[in-house]
Design a protein around this motif. Sequence first.
Motif, PDB file in Angstrom:
ATOM      1  N   MET A   1       0.745  -1.347   0.100  1.00 37.72           N
ATOM      2  CA  MET A   1      -0.235  -0.050   0.229  1.00 37.72           C
ATOM      3  C   MET A   1       0.973   1.468   0.043  1.00 37.72           C
ATOM      4  N   LYS A   2       0.765   2.761  -0.449  1.00 36.91           N
ATOM      5  CA  LYS A   2       0.689   3.461  -0.878  1.00 36.91           C
ATOM      6  C   LYS A   2       0.518   4.108  -0.109  1.00 36.91           C
ATOM      7  N   PRO A   3       1.375   4.868   0.784  1.00 36.20           N
ATOM      8  CA  PRO A   3       1.674   6.409   1.796  1.00 36.20           C
ATOM      9  C   PRO A   3       0.836   7.546   0.674  1.00 36.20           C
ATOM     10  N   LYS A   4       0.204   7.675   1.977  1.00 38.95           N
ATOM     11  CA  LYS A   4      -0.566   9.240   0.849  1.00 38.95           C
ATOM     12  C   LYS A   4       0.175  10.237   1.050  1.00 38.95           C
ATOM     13  N   CYS A   5       0.500  11.394   0.013  1.00 32.77           N
ATOM     14  CA  CYS A   5       1.367  12.493   0.161  1.00 32.77           C
ATOM     15  C   CYS A   5       0.929  14.243  -0.577  1.00 32.77           C
ATOM     16  N   LYS A   6       0.031  14.312   0.011  1.00 35.33           N
ATOM     17  CA  LYS A   6      -0.361  16.023   0.024  1.00 35.33           C
ATOM     18  C   LYS A   6       0.165  16.982  -1.167  1.00 35.33           C
ATOM     19  N   LEU A   7       0.616  16.472  -2.626  1.00 36.27           N
ATOM     20  CA  LEU A   7       1.706  17.676  -3.411  1.00 36.27           C
ATOM     21  C   LEU A   7       0.203  18.279  -3.844  1.00 36.27           C
ATOM     22  N   VAL A   8      -1.286  18.419  -3.879  1.00 37.07           N
ATOM     23  CA  VAL A   8      -2.043  18.720  -4.604  1.00 37.07           C
ATOM     24  C   VAL A   8      -1.875  20.648  -3.930  1.00 37.07           C
ATOM     25  N   GLY A  19      11.136  16.256  -3.231  1.00 37.86           N
ATOM     26  CA  GLY A  19      11.394  16.007  -2.107  1.00 37.86           C
ATOM     27  C   GLY A  19      10.299  15.668  -1.461  1.00 37.86           C
ATOM     28  N   ILE A  20       8.868  15.961  -1.009  1.00 41.70           N
ATOM     29  CA  ILE A  20       8.224  15.741  -0.590  1.00 41.70           C
ATOM     30  C   ILE A  20       7.535  15.153  -0.758  1.00 41.70           C
ATOM     31  N   ALA A  21       7.483  13.914  -1.695  1.00 39.12           N
ATOM     32  CA  ALA A  21       7.467  12.240  -1.587  1.00 39.12           C
ATOM     33  C   ALA A  21       8.417  11.895  -1.046  1.00 39.12           C
ATOM     34  N   SER A  22      10.004  12.545  -1.190  1.00 36.53           N
ATOM     35  CA  SER A  22      10.510  11.021  -0.284  1.00 36.53           C
ATOM     36  C   SER A  22      10.674  11.417   0.906  1.00 36.53           C
ATOM     37  N   ARG A  23      10.375  12.065   1.103  1.00 42.02           N
ATOM     38  CA  ARG A  23      10.005  13.065   3.383  1.00 42.02           C
ATOM     39  C   ARG A  23       9.318  12.229   3.258  1.00 42.02           C
ATOM     40  N   TYR A  57       5.311   6.135  -6.794  1.00 46.43           N
ATOM     41  CA  TYR A  57       5.262   5.545  -5.032  1.00 46.43           C
ATOM     42  C   TYR A  57       4.702   5.811  -3.830  1.00 46.43           C
ATOM     43  N   VAL A  58       3.592   7.083  -4.474  1.00 40.97           N
ATOM     44  CA  VAL A  58       2.529   7.857  -3.455  1.00 40.97           C
ATOM     45  C   VAL A  58       1.207   7.881  -3.805  1.00 40.97           C
ATOM     46  N   GLU A  59       0.623   7.694  -3.014  1.00 36.25           N
ATOM     47  CA  GLU A  59      -0.698   8.147  -3.066  1.00 36.25           C
ATOM     48  C   GLU A  59      -1.045   9.565  -3.330  1.00 36.25           C
ATOM     49  N   ILE A  60      -0.976  10.446  -4.096  1.00 32.75           N
ATOM     50  CA  ILE A  60      -1.292  12.281  -4.398  1.00 32.75           C
ATOM     51  C   ILE A  60      -2.705  12.393  -3.723  1.00 32.75           C
TER      52      ILE A  60
END
Length: 61
Positions: A1-8, A19-23, A57-60
């Motif tokens: 399962m991919k971790p959620k990542c706030k990029l919007v 950088g945000i996704a990597s963190r 890698y992440v759920e945007i």
Amino acid sequence: MKPKCKLVGKDGNIFNLMGIASRTLREVGMKDKAEEMIYRINNSKSYLEALAIISEYVEIV
């Protein structure tokens, strides 16, 4: 399962997004995946390809 990542709504510069996704990956104990993602993005041919790699890698959100 991919971790959620706030990029919007974030600065769309690919290095900022990377950088945000990597963190996010590192915070959930996926350091190896973060390094793999960074390597793939740095070797990608376009902005859209780099975004697609991040989304693998992440759920945007």
